[in-house]
Each structure stands twice: as structure tokens, then as C-alpha cells.
Write a protein that holds these residues in place. Structure first.
Motif, PDB file in Angstrom:
ATOM      1  N   LEU A   7      -5.418   4.644 -21.048  1.00 57.05           N
ATOM      2  CA  LEU A   7      -6.254   5.488 -21.892  1.00 57.05           C
ATOM      3  C   LEU A   7      -7.645   4.887 -22.060  1.00 57.05           C
ATOM      4  N   SER A  10      -1.050  16.496 -25.730  1.00 59.75           N
ATOM      5  CA  SER A  10       0.037  16.812 -24.807  1.00 59.75           C
ATOM      6  C   SER A  10       0.915  17.946 -25.351  1.00 59.75           C
ATOM      7  N   LEU A  50     -10.516  11.849 -24.753  1.00 66.95           N
ATOM      8  CA  LEU A  50      -9.850  11.463 -26.000  1.00 66.95           C
ATOM      9  C   LEU A  50     -10.660  10.373 -26.687  1.00 66.95           C
ATOM     10  N   TYR A  64       2.553  13.729 -21.436  1.00 67.21           N
ATOM     11  CA  TYR A  64       1.656  12.678 -21.925  1.00 67.21           C
ATOM     12  C   TYR A  64       0.915  12.053 -20.753  1.00 67.21           C
ATOM     13  N   ALA A 108      -3.150  11.835 -20.313  1.00 66.66           N
ATOM     14  CA  ALA A 108      -3.778  10.519 -20.197  1.00 66.66           C
ATOM     15  C   ALA A 108      -4.577  10.416 -18.902  1.00 66.66           C
ATOM     16  N   CYS A 130      -3.428  11.428 -27.853  1.00 70.32           N
ATOM     17  CA  CYS A 130      -2.922  11.868 -26.557  1.00 70.32           C
ATOM     18  C   CYS A 130      -1.590  12.604 -26.711  1.00 70.32           C
ATOM     19  N   SER A 144      -7.735  12.915 -18.994  1.00 72.29           N
ATOM     20  CA  SER A 144      -8.801  12.504 -19.908  1.00 72.29           C
ATOM     21  C   SER A 144      -9.482  11.235 -19.416  1.00 72.29           C
TER      22      SER A 144
END
Length: 259
Positions: free
Chosen positions: A5, A230, A200, A237, A241, A226, A244
Motif C-alpha cells: 500500500l 474493497s 488511498l 482487497y 491495493a 483499503c 491504488s
């Protein structure tokens, strides 16, 4: 974690992190966060931001935030140009923008417009704080046609406003606001976005997630953002991830090992 992330907007330079900044970053790393974008807010704080930018996991921006309007002087836009010259690895200009909740909108617009023009000349993306001014800001962005686009930080508008920003070449920052069930308009907008239309963020130490009101926010919680995105988008997820992170890399010009 299947994808690393990126917290695309967090104020790790703020004094509230001075006593435990390394521990904050360690918790974030444990939650799967591999990179951070730290924007500048005032000329006084740029040195602290620049110092963080020496860390391999942190990229930085410099700007003049409307919330701190009384701290800015007429010379600060020239100082901003000099700061950008001194830090060629800067990934964006910002944080700048318009906050219609605050006074002196004329001066806010003057300062914002000056920064947009600097970003346009330098082909830098812009990190924008936009509160209760989505329609006015998107109109100005369309007029200027910024070549590198940018980020609408902490977006909280409608699907139609989201589309307007996307058409202007911007992506939307999704943070703690998405975790509130009452944020129905924002949640509709999140569902409507293309896969490459958002990043994010946490806005740490601000913008707490639902259930965390009154507590200091920190980048580890981008993991919970996240999860919420999702659920709203009915995607895994891992997919959120990955998408983004790819969008943040593209927007800020990050090489893969930075994320």
C-alpha cells in the motif's frame, strides 16, 4: 500482503509524531504500507518535510495550504519556486487549494491560482485541498489544463463531481471519510470510479476513521481504508491495493521499488 500500500497523503512532519515517528512507520510497515507521500503546508514547515524526504520510503511535496492562510506572506510563492529548484526530486506541488469554510476566499484564490501556474510551468502534479468548492475548483482546473494533473485530496463529493475531476486529469484521494456509513454520497462516488481513478490516503494525524474519532490517525490505518473501499467496490482487497498503488506510482512518478 499481496500488494504494498501507499499512503498518498499524510502529514508525518507534524509535531504530534515527533516522539514516536519511527514506531508509527513500523506499525504502518507491518500493516503493508511501503511508501508515503508527505505534503508541505507552510513555508515554515518545509525544512521538516524536506528532512523526511531523505528517507527512501517517503516522497514529499511543497505548497501553501489555505488553512494556514494567515501564516503565508506575499513572498512565499517566490520562496516556493526556490524550494522546488532546491529539491528536484519533489513529486508534486502541494498541499494547496480552497476551503470555503474559511474566511478571505479572494486571497485563497489568488494564492491557489499562483501555485497552479507554478505547477503548470514545471509540469508537476498538484495536491489539492478542496472543501465545499468542488464545482468552482474543477472549473478552474479545466481552464488551466494542467499537463501533469494531480490529486483531489480527501474527496467528499458526488459521482458527478468525481467525474468532472477525472475529466480534468485528476485522481481522487479516498480516506477515512469512506468508513462512515452516513457518507452515502461519497460512497456512491467511490463505487462509480474507474479502477485507475483513485488513491488511498489517511491524512494522518487528521481525518480519523469511523470508531477512531478523537484519536490521532496514522498511516497504518490506510489498510482499513483499503478494506472499506474493497467492500464498497465489491472487489478483492488485493485488487484495490494493487490498483491504488499503481495509480499513486503513475501520478507521483514513483519507481516500483519505492512502493
Amino acid at each position: 500482503m499481496s500488494a504494498t500500500l501507499i499512503d498518498a497523503h499524510c502529514h508525518l512532519d507534524f509535531d504530534v509524531f515527533d516522539e514516536d515517528r519511527d514506531a508509527v512507520l513500523a506499525r504502518a510497515a507491518k500493516a503493508g504500507v511501503g511508501h508515503y507521500i508527505v505534503p508541505g503546508t507552510t513555508r515554515e514547515r518545509w525544512p521538516q518535510v524536506a528532512a523526511l524526504g531523505r528517507r527512501s520510503e517517503i516522497s514529499v511535496c511543497f505548497g501553501l495550504h489555505p488553512y494556514f492562510l494567515q501564516a503565508h506572506t506575499p513572498e512565499d510563492t517566490n520562496a516556493l519556486e526556490a524550494q522546488l529548484d532546491a529539491h528536484p526530486d519533489t513529486v508534486a506541488l502541494g498541499e494547496c487549494g480552497i476551503d470555503a469554510r474559511l474566511d478571505d476566499l479572494d486571497r485563497q484564490w489568488q494564492l491557489f491560482d499562483a501555485q497552479l501556474r507554478i505547477a503548470k510551468r514545471r509540469h508537476l502534479p498538484v495536491v489539492i485541498h478542496c472543501v465545499q468548492a468542488n464545482d468552482q475548483v474543477v472549473k478552474r482546473l479545466r481552464q488551466l489544463a494542467l499537463p501533469a494533473g494531480g490529486l483531489i485530496h480527501a474527496f467528499s463529493g458526488s459521482p458527478e463531481q468525481a467525474q468532472g475531476f477525472l475529466e480534468a486529469g485528476f485522481v481522487l484521494g479516498i480516506g477515512g471519510g469512506a468508513t462512515y456509513a452516513r457518507a452515502k454520497r461519497l460512497r456512491r462516488a467511490i463505487r462509480s470510479l474507474p479502477d485507475d481513478g483513485y488513491v488511498l490516503e489517511t491524512d494522518s494525524p487528521d481525518m480519523p476513521l469511523y470508531g477512531e474519532q478523537g484519536r490521532r490517525n496514522e498511516p497504518a490505518r490506510v489498510h482499513a481504508v483499503c478494506e472499506t473501499v474493497s467492500e464498497l467496490r465489491e472487489q478483492s482487497y488485493a485488487a484495490v491495493a494493487m490498483q491504488s498503488t499503481a495509480t499513486a506510482r503513475r501520478l507521483f512518478g514513483l519507481v516500483p521499488h519505492q512502493a
